[in-house]
Design a protein around this motif. Structure first.
Motif, PDB file in Angstrom:
ATOM      1  N   ASP A 191      11.451  10.682  -6.599  1.00 19.75           N
ATOM      2  CA  ASP A 191      11.592  12.112  -6.318  1.00 19.75           C
ATOM      3  C   ASP A 191      11.745  12.372  -4.825  1.00 19.75           C
ATOM      4  O   ASP A 191      12.083  13.478  -4.411  1.00 19.75           O
ATOM      5  N   LYS A 223       0.745   2.620  -7.048  1.00 18.41           N
ATOM      6  CA  LYS A 223       0.042   1.928  -8.137  1.00 18.41           C
ATOM      7  C   LYS A 223      -1.017   2.820  -8.773  1.00 18.41           C
ATOM      8  O   LYS A 223      -1.050   3.019  -9.987  1.00 18.41           O
ATOM      9  N   THR A 224      -1.891   3.340  -7.918  1.00 19.52           N
ATOM     10  CA  THR A 224      -2.985   4.145  -8.443  1.00 19.52           C
ATOM     11  C   THR A 224      -2.447   5.426  -9.067  1.00 19.52           C
ATOM     12  O   THR A 224      -2.946   5.884 -10.102  1.00 19.52           O
ATOM     13  N   SER A 225      -1.407   5.999  -8.463  1.00 15.95           N
ATOM     14  CA  SER A 225      -0.804   7.209  -9.027  1.00 15.95           C
ATOM     15  C   SER A 225      -0.270   6.935 -10.428  1.00 15.95           C
ATOM     16  O   SER A 225      -0.381   7.783 -11.322  1.00 15.95           O
ATOM     17  N   THR A 263       0.840  -1.197   0.000  1.00 16.95           N
ATOM     18  CA  THR A 263       0.000   0.000   0.000  1.00 16.95           C
ATOM     19  C   THR A 263       0.881   1.255   0.000  1.00 16.95           C
ATOM     20  O   THR A 263       1.921   1.292   0.659  1.00 16.95           O
ATOM     21  N   SER A 281      -6.706   2.407  -2.227  1.00 16.40           N
ATOM     22  CA  SER A 281      -7.587   1.628  -3.093  1.00 16.40           C
ATOM     23  C   SER A 281      -8.227   0.513  -2.274  1.00 16.40           C
ATOM     24  O   SER A 281      -7.606  -0.028  -1.361  1.00 16.40           O
ATOM     25  N   GLY A 291      -3.182  -2.454  -2.175  1.00 18.89           N
ATOM     26  CA  GLY A 291      -2.041  -3.096  -1.540  1.00 18.89           C
ATOM     27  C   GLY A 291      -2.309  -3.390  -0.074  1.00 18.89           C
ATOM     28  O   GLY A 291      -1.619  -4.195   0.540  1.00 18.89           O
ATOM     29  N   ASN A 320      -4.846  12.555  -8.490  1.00 14.06           N
ATOM     30  CA  ASN A 320      -3.948  12.135  -7.419  1.00 14.06           C
ATOM     31  C   ASN A 320      -4.765  11.462  -6.315  1.00 14.06           C
ATOM     32  O   ASN A 320      -5.626  12.096  -5.712  1.00 14.06           O
TER      33      ASN A 320
HETATM   34  N1  LIG Z   1       6.558  11.811  -3.755  1.00 22.28           N
HETATM   35  C1  LIG Z   1       5.894  10.825  -4.341  1.00 22.28           C
HETATM   36  N2  LIG Z   1       4.666  10.528  -3.926  1.00 22.28           N
HETATM   37  C2  LIG Z   1       4.010   9.536  -4.549  1.00 22.28           C
HETATM   38  C3  LIG Z   1       4.578   8.800  -5.605  1.00 22.28           C
HETATM   39  N3  LIG Z   1       3.685   7.876  -6.011  1.00 22.28           N
HETATM   40  C4  LIG Z   1       2.599   8.027  -5.230  1.00 22.28           C
HETATM   41  N4  LIG Z   1       2.787   9.031  -4.352  1.00 22.28           N
HETATM   42  C5  LIG Z   1       1.851   9.485  -3.330  1.00 22.28           C
HETATM   43  O1  LIG Z   1       1.755   8.446  -2.363  1.00 22.28           O
HETATM   44  C6  LIG Z   1       0.408   8.281  -1.927  1.00 22.28           C
HETATM   45  C7  LIG Z   1      -0.062   6.866  -2.189  1.00 22.28           C
HETATM   46  O2  LIG Z   1      -0.051   6.633  -3.584  1.00 22.28           O
HETATM   47  P1  LIG Z   1      -1.071   5.661  -4.284  1.00 22.28           P
HETATM   48  O3  LIG Z   1      -0.848   5.781  -5.748  1.00 22.28           O
HETATM   49  O4  LIG Z   1      -2.431   5.864  -3.789  1.00 22.28           O
HETATM   50  O5  LIG Z   1      -0.512   4.273  -3.764  1.00 22.28           O
HETATM   51  P2  LIG Z   1      -1.135   2.823  -4.032  1.00 22.28           P
HETATM   52  O6  LIG Z   1       0.009   1.927  -4.315  1.00 22.28           O
HETATM   53  O7  LIG Z   1      -2.209   2.897  -5.029  1.00 22.28           O
HETATM   54  O8  LIG Z   1      -1.720   2.469  -2.590  1.00 22.28           O
HETATM   55  P3  LIG Z   1      -2.923   1.438  -2.247  1.00 22.28           P
HETATM   56  O9  LIG Z   1      -4.043   1.758  -3.120  1.00 22.28           O
HETATM   57  O10 LIG Z   1      -3.224   1.665  -0.793  1.00 22.28           O
HETATM   58  O11 LIG Z   1      -2.365   0.074  -2.458  1.00 22.28           O
HETATM   59  C8  LIG Z   1      -0.404   9.336  -2.658  1.00 22.28           C
HETATM   60  O12 LIG Z   1      -0.556  10.440  -1.824  1.00 22.28           O
HETATM   61  C9  LIG Z   1       0.450   9.689  -3.855  1.00 22.28           C
HETATM   62  O13 LIG Z   1       0.244  11.020  -4.283  1.00 22.28           O
HETATM   63  C10 LIG Z   1       5.898   9.138  -6.018  1.00 22.28           C
HETATM   64  O14 LIG Z   1       6.483   8.544  -6.916  1.00 22.28           O
HETATM   65  N5  LIG Z   1       6.505  10.163  -5.356  1.00 22.28           N
END
Ligand SMILES: Nc1nc2c(ncn2[C@@H]2O[C@H](COP(=O)(O)OP(=O)(O)OP(=O)(O)O)[C@@H](O)[C@H]2O)c(=O)[nH]1
Ligand SMILES: [Mg+2]
Length: 673
Positions: free
Chosen positions: A142, A22-24, A18, A61, A88, A41
């Motif tokens: 980043d 992934k979603t991003s 998590t 998610s 996740g 976002n």
């Molecule tokens: N700085 C930074 N923040 C990120 C990056 N990717 C995602 N985020 C941030 O991290 C948080 C979680 O990102 P998600 O894309 O929701 O992560 P996920 O893998 O989908 O998480 P789950 O759905 O819980 O499994 C969000 O606030 C995003 O904006 C990245 O590459 N850099």
């Protein structure tokens, strides 16, 4: 999509811990490819992918969802992407289980500041179990302290599979370099590693390399792709979703290296290969079923072979029934785009199917085939559920069954022994989310509590019981006398009793009444009112009175004699003992075993597995109703566990005293009511 051949379709599932992004990444791709007109976002509720209210509120998610988009690079064929975003978070593991089973490949996301986490390992294991071709995307580049090379090295150490870099970030992190075409010394060094991997895939390529020839970009890509399909090679990509960097390189890499639906032989349950071609017979598999309050029943299906056409008749091979398909949709979040047809690799949403449910296989009429069903994990966290408002019982029943229909990792059951309605899921977060959903959808609010333990009672030695029920209060009296013997039976043999009465001391017509008295005694035992098991009762003598004997008198005599016998046969309480298998990072071993000991657990074994520690133990159910949240706070969400019933065992006397006192208190309260 008719204009794009199956060979140019890439269907993949995004998996990972998590918060790994992934979603991003899905949002970034949807924006880049023009499906969304802004960059959503998930962190601020603007995601196109995490679009449900519950996902926006929690910023994670919760459901596995399909997305599709077309990449049209200059001078090359368009590439169609079918993506499955998965949660996740551990509680929603079932969604990842379903989505991985209907994908052609997985993209495992690993955050460069956090490295390999529990969710990473969980996802990896699932992919391994399915033999799913994989790629890895390193995210969070980043962020301060992001370590791309360190993360790559950790991944290379971990799984004993060739993981090699295919794209990497520039030193200033303002761009991403593609190893296959990059010109720097670093790119060349990495390319020679890829050449080695590709060469291993075929004799022809190995010969060329040994002869000192350089492989063409095409040869390299072909060799690498066949290694990916055989899960011998895992390409690593660098992506920066928020900055839209590395996305073209990722898509190009997927086009070159990852399998199309036709590249990986998929077999049905009988072992027959499913032909992915558009003109082959239709085979599609239902992996999610949604009870949408506005749309009604929505069925999500993956097409493995053939073509699904709108307004057509197909065959549900699982239910052995014809089914009528109306409109077919591709869904991108809230957005439903109708399509006249869909092909291998596509994930479609079908509305209002008559008899089709989760795990059913849909086929061409006259060409039945069945895909192996998705096997969901067993839920581990149970709660007793009660409506907040009396009178809402019916609404609650309906609401819960809709919840369980949508989520195969939520089970609802009535426990007859404790007379409670029990909801069991993967964790308290999942159950909380489900109860909120039920409040909105079915307008019923609930209170959740720790379930009661279904204790039982038994005896440990032989005991004689006797009671003479004799009353003389004017008029007709009451008379019945019973002698009985109670003895333990071996566990697993249920309680029963033998009619051992010889002679005529008790007239036969009173036997049913005696039986009733014993059954009453056994359902509400003598120690704390719990059912008596593994016990044999033999009534061997008694006496009667010509005028005063009655059924009720013998029932009372039998029940009381039973209690008397129980008391003399050293009765004990039994409690459910569970098998528990806890997976944690090594640093939590001490805390975790200490906690299990404290919970009266017995550690049966410890093992190292994929860089994690596994503890196998037996532990009383009474101690682990809250284990999912306890383990989470103990390990910062890095632990996970599986639990299953093992047996009933004797409650130690110090614990039993508390249970008995509690039962006495409840009984008194009941009587006072
Ligand atoms: N700085 C930074 N923040 C990120 C990056 N990717 C995602 N985020 C941030 O991290 C948080 C979680 O990102 P998600 O894309 O929701 O992560 P996920 O893998 O989908 O998480 P789950 O759905 O819980 O499994 C969000 O606030 C995003 O904006 C990245 O590459 N850099
Ligand atoms: Mg997500």
């Amino acid at each position: 999509m008719k204009d794009i051949p199956v060979a140019d379709v890439r269907n993949f599932v995004l998996v990972g811990h998590t918060g790994s992004g992934k979603t991003s990444l899905v949002d970034a791709l949807l924006y880049k490819l023009g499906v969304n007109d802004r960059l959503g976002n998930p962190g601020d509720g603007t995601s196109m992918a995490d679009w449900t209210d519950e996902e926006k509120n929690r910023k994670i998610s919760i459901w596995a969802k399909p997305f599709d988009a077309v990449w049209r690079p200059k001078g090359a064929n368009p590439l169609r992407l079918v993506m499955l975003d998965t949660p996740g978070y551990a509680d929603f593991y079932g969604q990842m289980v379903a989505a991985t089973q209907v994908a052609d490949a997985a993209l495992l996301l690993v955050d460069a500041t956090a490295g390999v986490q529990v969710g990473t390992v969980r996802a990896w294991k699932r992919c391994e179990a399915l033999g799913l071709p994989r790629a890895i995307a390193i995210t969070g580049l980043d962020k301060e302290n992001a370590d791309f090379n360190g993360t790559v090295a950790a991944l290379q150490d971990l799984w004993g599979v060739r993981c090699e870099v295919v794209t990497f970030p520039t030193a200033d992190k303002k761009g991403v370099v593609d190893v296959l075409s990059g010109q720097s010394p670093e790119a060349e060094e990495l390319r020679s590693k890829l050449t080695d991997v590709a060469a291993e895939s075929s004799d022809e390529l190995i010969e060329k390399v040994l002869n000192g020839e350089t492989l063409s970009a095409d040869e390299l890509a072909q060799g690498l792709r066949s290694s990916v399909v055989q899960t011998k090679f895992i390409p690593i990509f660098a992506v920066m979703a928020r900055q839209s960097l590395g996305l073209d390189e990722l898509m190009q890499g997927f086009g070159r290296l990852m399998p199309s639906p036709a590249d990986r032989p998929v077999k049905d349950e009988s072992g027959a290969e499913v032909n992915a071609a558009a003109d082959a017979p239709l085979v599609a598999q239902v992996w999610r079923s949604i009870n949408d309050p506005f749309v009604g029943q929505l069925t999500l299906a993956r097409i493995w072979g053939g073509t699904l056409k709108e307004n057509s008749e197909i065959f549900n091979a699982t239910k052995e029934q014809k089914e009528r398909v109306g409109t077919i949709y591709f869904t991108n979040g809230k957005k439903n785009d109708p399509t006249p047809e869909a092909q291998a690799g596509d994930i479609v949403a079908l509305a209002k199917l008559k008899s089709t449910g989760l795990n059913d296989t849909l086929c061409a009429v006259g060409k039945p085939a069945k895909m192996a069903p998705i096997v969901f994990p067993n839920p581990v966290a149970s709660f007793a559920v009660m409506p907040k408002n009396q009178g809402d019982e019916d609404k609650l029943g309906q609401g819960l069954s809709r919840i369980a229909d949508d989520d195969p990792t939520i089970h609802v059951q009535r426990n007859d022994e404790t007379r409670e309605l029990i909801i069991t899921g993967m964790g308290d977060v999942q159950i909380d989310v489900a109860m909120e959903r039920m409040k909105v959808r079915s307008k019923v609010e609930v209170t959740l509590s720790t379930p009661k333990v279904a204790y039982r009672e038994t005896v440990t030695t032989k005991g004689e019981g006797h009671y003479k029920h004799k009353k003389q209060s004017g008029g007709r009296g009451q008379y019945g006398e019973v002698y009985l013997r109670i003895e333990p039976l071996r566990p697993g043999v249920d309680h029963w009793f033998v009619d051992g009465i010889v002679g005529t001391s008790i007239p036969r017509n009173f036997l049913p009444a005696i039986e009733k008295g014993l059954v009453e005694g056994m359902t509400r035992g003598a120690v704390a009112g719990y059912p008596v098991v593994n016990t044999m009762v033999t009534v061997y003598d008694g006496s009667s009175h010509d005028v005063d004997s009655s059924e009720i008198a013998f029932k009372i005599a039998a029940r009381t004699a039973f209690k008397d016998g129980m008391a003399k046969a050293k009765p004990v309480l039994l409690e459910p003992i569970m098998n528990i298998r806890v997976t944690i990072p090594a640093e939590f071993m001490g805390d975790c075993t200490g906690d299990l000991n404290h919970k009266r657990g017995r550690i049966m074994g410890m093992d190292a597995e994929d860089g994690m520690q596994v503890i196998v133990a037996e532990v009383p159910q009474a101690e682990v109703f809250k284990y999912s949240s306890e383990l989470r706070s103990m390990t910062g969400g890095r632990g996970s566990f599986e639990i299953s019933f093992n047996r009933y065992d004797i409650v130690p006397s110090n614990v039993a005293q508390k249970v008995i006192a509690e039962a006495a208190k409840n009984k008194q309260a009941e009587e006072e009511e």
